[in-house]
Design a protein around this motif. Structure first.
Motif, PDB file in Angstrom:
ATOM      1  N   SER A 185      11.409 -19.842  21.559  1.00 58.18           N
ATOM      2  CA  SER A 185      11.186 -20.962  22.470  1.00 58.18           C
ATOM      3  C   SER A 185       9.944 -20.718  23.315  1.00 58.18           C
ATOM      4  O   SER A 185       9.579 -19.574  23.602  1.00 58.18           O
ATOM      5  CB  SER A 185      12.401 -21.142  23.388  1.00 58.18           C
ATOM      6  N   ALA A 186       9.308 -21.805  23.719  1.00 56.31           N
ATOM      7  CA  ALA A 186       8.200 -21.741  24.671  1.00 56.31           C
ATOM      8  C   ALA A 186       8.489 -22.702  25.818  1.00 56.31           C
ATOM      9  O   ALA A 186       7.590 -23.341  26.364  1.00 56.31           O
ATOM     10  CB  ALA A 186       6.885 -22.084  23.990  1.00 56.31           C
ATOM     11  N   ASP A 187       9.763 -22.793  26.182  1.00 56.55           N
ATOM     12  CA  ASP A 187      10.178 -23.702  27.244  1.00 56.55           C
ATOM     13  C   ASP A 187       9.465 -23.316  28.540  1.00 56.55           C
ATOM     14  O   ASP A 187       9.660 -22.220  29.065  1.00 56.55           O
ATOM     15  CB  ASP A 187      11.690 -23.616  27.437  1.00 56.55           C
ATOM     16  N   PRO A 188       8.627 -24.209  29.088  1.00 56.28           N
ATOM     17  CA  PRO A 188       7.823 -23.831  30.252  1.00 56.28           C
ATOM     18  C   PRO A 188       8.649 -23.530  31.506  1.00 56.28           C
ATOM     19  O   PRO A 188       8.299 -22.638  32.278  1.00 56.28           O
ATOM     20  CB  PRO A 188       6.900 -25.043  30.461  1.00 56.28           C
ATOM     21  N   THR A 189       9.744 -24.267  31.699  1.00 55.05           N
ATOM     22  CA  THR A 189      10.559 -24.020  32.885  1.00 55.05           C
ATOM     23  C   THR A 189      11.206 -22.641  32.828  1.00 55.05           C
ATOM     24  O   THR A 189      11.256 -21.916  33.826  1.00 55.05           O
ATOM     25  CB  THR A 189      11.643 -25.101  33.031  1.00 55.05           C
ATOM     26  N   LEU A 190      11.679 -22.270  31.650  1.00 49.23           N
ATOM     27  CA  LEU A 190      12.290 -20.947  31.509  1.00 49.23           C
ATOM     28  C   LEU A 190      11.244 -19.847  31.619  1.00 49.23           C
ATOM     29  O   LEU A 190      11.509 -18.767  32.154  1.00 49.23           O
ATOM     30  CB  LEU A 190      13.032 -20.856  30.179  1.00 49.23           C
ATOM     31  N   LEU A 191      10.045 -20.103  31.118  1.00 41.23           N
ATOM     32  CA  LEU A 191       8.966 -19.127  31.295  1.00 41.23           C
ATOM     33  C   LEU A 191       8.648 -18.935  32.774  1.00 41.23           C
ATOM     34  O   LEU A 191       8.368 -17.825  33.224  1.00 41.23           O
ATOM     35  CB  LEU A 191       7.718 -19.589  30.541  1.00 41.23           C
ATOM     36  N   MET A 192       8.741 -20.031  33.541  1.00 40.90           N
ATOM     37  CA  MET A 192       8.507 -19.921  34.977  1.00 40.90           C
ATOM     38  C   MET A 192       9.558 -19.036  35.644  1.00 40.90           C
ATOM     39  O   MET A 192       9.240 -18.224  36.517  1.00 40.90           O
ATOM     40  CB  MET A 192       8.526 -21.308  35.621  1.00 40.90           C
TER      41      MET A 192
END
Length: 408
Positions: A185-192
């Motif tokens: 995944s490259a989910d931006p919120t989770l990366l944050m």
């Protein structure tokens, strides 16, 4: 070089934007559970419908390396699971958790049944603010490896966040790394959220790289994310990068006073006071400076620039006249100093006279006495020196020298 209050405020904003809500996966109906009475055929038909419905649900992680398990609940265990769900829905959470614990302890329970029971127990423990137990149940649910990918990785996200919330940063990072490795995944919120954890671990370079990855992966990155990146750079003493990020935020939000004030603060920390003043004066001229703190930021910025004492005076007097600045000690001391260093001793004396009674000790009275002495107002200087002694000063000799001067 960092401003602690500024840091805490930015972090709070960024954290609020990044954290997710705990998922409600724990209250889903168990696959293979009989939905109505009526014998095995009825249960089989309902199970078949449930299976087809499950297949129709979109895969949240289509690139996951993990394959969806096929294990379902047995008929015998389904009764316990159904009862657990009814108790949960009836807000009888303690009883529901007890059944979940029974299933988890049952050597005959399969991987699906254990994972399903553990996620129920995790939700109940979380709602009861029993975070160590919630973390343990989440781990059991994941280790059982019996749920479909959507539920399995949803629980993994919850675990990572909860570990971070409980300051188990190393464990949280390991859980996030596992999640991203397995789901691709490259989910931006989770990366944050992962980047936030790295920031809290003071791994600033890794935090910055992860946050930049999140921003790049998002079609509409939240302003708070750039603010978080800016704070990471500040705490890493990478002022140039912090300035660049702050400028980017301010340019994208020209009408956002907070973004402009943040940029001014960054400029001040970067010893770019002229640029800071330019932003603050623009806000002042448009009438957007409307709080005591904002006026203080402006006059203290001016105070840090040689030769700008008259600007300090103008800003303080304007703030006092508008009622935005309170007539308090620090404001009058700043005003007195600005008058003194701009060769306006009479006005400096007046400001010191207002500040001195508010001071916690006699040092301000002593400064007043010195200015009065310089202006040959000896009687008043002696009176101020005596007040300095009465309130307490570090060097009593300095006051006594003034008191001993010839004259009344």
């Amino acid at each position: 070089m960092n401003n602690p209050n500024f840091s805490q405020r930015i972090l709070a904003v960024a954290m609020g934007a990044a954290f997710l809500t705990m998922t409600g996966a724990a209250v889903a109906a168990p696959a293979g559970e009989p939905q109505a009475r009526g014998g095995a055929k009825s249960a089989d038909r309902d199970s078949s419908r449930s299976s087809r419905k499950s297949e129709a649900v979109a895969e949240t992680y289509p690139e996951a390396t993990r394959k969806n398990p096929t294990t379902k609940a047995s008929q015998a265990m389904s009764r316990k699971m159904t009862e657990m769900g009814k108790l949960f829905d009836a807000d009888k959470r303690a009883e529901a958790r007890a059944i979940a614990d029974e299933i988890l302890a049952d050597g005959k329970a399969n991987s699906y049944e254990k994972a399903y029971a553990a996620q129920f127990a995790a939700q109940i423990a979380y709602e009861a603010d029993d975070m160590p137990a919630a973390i343990g149940y989440f781990k059991q649910a994941i280790d059982a490896d019996g749920l479909d990918n959507n539920a399995h990785y949803g629980l993994m996200i919850n675990l990572a966040q909860l570990q971070q919330q409980e300051e188990e940063y190393v464990d949280s990072l390991a859980t996030f790394d596992r999640f991203f490795a397995e789901t691709r995944s490259a989910d931006p919120t989770l990366l944050m959220v992962k980047g936030q954890g790295l920031y809290l671990m003071q791994r600033y370079d890794d935090a910055a790289a992860t946050i930049k990855q999140a921003i790049a992966a998002s079609d509409a990155p939240k302003p708070e994310w750039l603010s978080m990146l800016m704070q990471v750079y500040l705490d890493a003493d990478k002022i140039g990068e912090a300035v660049s990020t702050a400028e980017q935020i301010a340019a994208a939000n020209p009408d956002d006073k907070r973004a402009q004030m943040n940029l001014a603060a960054i400029y001040s920390q970067a010893d770019m006071s002229d640029k800071a003043v330019g932003i603050l004066e623009k806000l002042r001229s448009s009438g957007d400076l409307d709080s005591a703190n904002e006026y203080k930021v402006l006059f203290t910025t001016y105070a840090g620039i040689d030769g700008r004492e008259k600007d300090v005076i103008a800003v303080i007097n304007e703030g006092l006249e508008k009622g935005v600045l309170e007539p308090e000690y620090n404001t009058y001391v700043a005003l007195a100093q600005a008058y003194y260093f701009s060769d306006q001793p009479a006005q400096a004396i007046t400001a010191y006279e207002k500040a001195a009674p508010m001071a916690k000790d006699g040092e301000t009275y002593l400064n007043l006495a010195r200015v009065l002495q310089q202006e040959n107002r000896i009687t008043e200087a002696k009176a101020a020196a005596r007040q300095a002694l009465a309130k307490g000063i570090k060097r009593e000799k300095d006051a006594n020298v003034i008191i001993a001067l010839p004259g009344k």
